[in-house]
Write an enzyme that holds these catalytic residues in place. Sequence first.
Site, PDB file in Angstrom:
ATOM      1  N   LYS A  55       0.810  -1.258   0.020  1.00  0.00           N
ATOM      2  CA  LYS A  55       0.005  -0.166  -0.235  1.00  0.00           C
ATOM      3  C   LYS A  55       0.900   1.329   0.154  1.00  0.00           C
ATOM      4  CE  LYS A  55      -3.887   2.546   1.067  1.00  0.00           C
ATOM      5  NZ  LYS A  55      -4.290   2.429   2.432  1.00  0.00           N
ATOM      6  N   SER A  57       1.285   5.696  -1.418  1.00  0.00           N
ATOM      7  CA  SER A  57       0.348   6.861  -1.448  1.00  0.00           C
ATOM      8  C   SER A  57       0.508   6.933  -3.064  1.00  0.00           C
ATOM      9  CB  SER A  57       1.318   8.058  -1.187  1.00  0.00           C
ATOM     10  OG  SER A  57       0.535   9.151  -1.525  1.00  0.00           O
ATOM     11  N   THR A 114      -0.495  12.392  -1.284  1.00  0.00           N
ATOM     12  CA  THR A 114      -1.421  12.901  -2.046  1.00  0.00           C
ATOM     13  C   THR A 114      -1.810  14.236  -1.186  1.00  0.00           C
ATOM     14  OG1 THR A 114      -2.474  10.720  -2.927  1.00  0.00           O
ATOM     15  CG2 THR A 114      -4.053  12.597  -2.766  1.00  0.00           C
ATOM     16  N   ALA A 115      -1.702  14.352  -0.063  1.00  0.00           N
ATOM     17  CA  ALA A 115      -2.059  15.303   1.034  1.00  0.00           C
ATOM     18  C   ALA A 115      -1.020  16.308   0.556  1.00  0.00           C
ATOM     19  CB  ALA A 115      -2.002  14.988   2.316  1.00  0.00           C
ATOM     20  N   HIS A 158      -6.504  11.767   7.745  1.00  0.00           N
ATOM     21  CA  HIS A 158      -7.146  10.582   8.553  1.00  0.00           C
ATOM     22  C   HIS A 158      -7.874  11.275   9.850  1.00  0.00           C
ATOM     23  CE1 HIS A 158      -5.193   8.190   5.837  1.00  0.00           C
ATOM     24  NE2 HIS A 158      -4.116   7.816   6.225  1.00  0.00           N
TER      25      HIS A 158
END
Length: 291
Positions: A55, A57, A114-115, A158
């Site tokens: 996993k 980003s 992504t943030a 989050h």
Amino acid sequence: MALNIAFSPCPNDTFVFHAWAHGLIPGAPELNVTYADIDITNKWAAKGEGPEVLKISYAALPYVLDEYALLPCGGALGRGCGPLVLVKGGEGEHPMNPASLAGKRVAVPSDRSTAYLLFRLWAADHVPGGQLDIVVMPFHEIMPAVRDGLIDAGLVIHEARFTYPNYGLQLMQDLGSWWESDTGLPIPLGAIIARRSMDIASLARWARASVEYAWAHPDQSQEYVMCHAQEMSPEVAKQHIDLYVNEFTANLGEDGYAAVSALLNRAADEGLVPRVDPKKLLWQENSETVR
């Protein structure tokens, strides 16, 4: 033979992979799970190291697509779940005009996320000259640092969506709302990737089955989720899952791929990431990816 996989201990990931990790998906191989922060998995993928399935980003995707394929399921996209730009609360503590951030110190949890891409794209339009003093800081330190005046603003993700008022902070910008109003597309957050030498079609089928099992039996994963939830309350863990596990987790589909392309193309236009060959976003049997 066990399949090596790495994902975060966050509730959305443990919820999604609970069934597979516990041998509940017929025909799927046993999983050897490593729980790792996404900054770590981003670095592993960039170096071609670590487990076969990771996993990462979506912001890290342009750096790894030669070696890894993007799975069409198991990841995190969504609406109403974007990163937040926070400033210190209280009357007169901080001007709410984004232009006030010019030249100021802004803490981010990663500069390959992504943030971060969303923040830089937003700042390019709203902060004069896009000039910012970016400080990379561990996620759990950001809100206390803003509260204590050590930095001027913080970019959070989050569960901080639900807890930032506890730190006396106020919202300057919901970057998810900005992105969705600007593009009409969901926000691409976390991607599941696998080495291109793997059987991608089977991996996608097993990951999708694990998502569907989690939805069909939500109570079965609760103990596993909370075991890794890092002192998060059950209520916040449920809110987290409800935000980040959705239709795009089961199948990226046309809107999901459009969102990924839009984010990476805009970021490339700003010089933030390398430009991606759109063909590399789809693995070879791409008819499976949009059904």
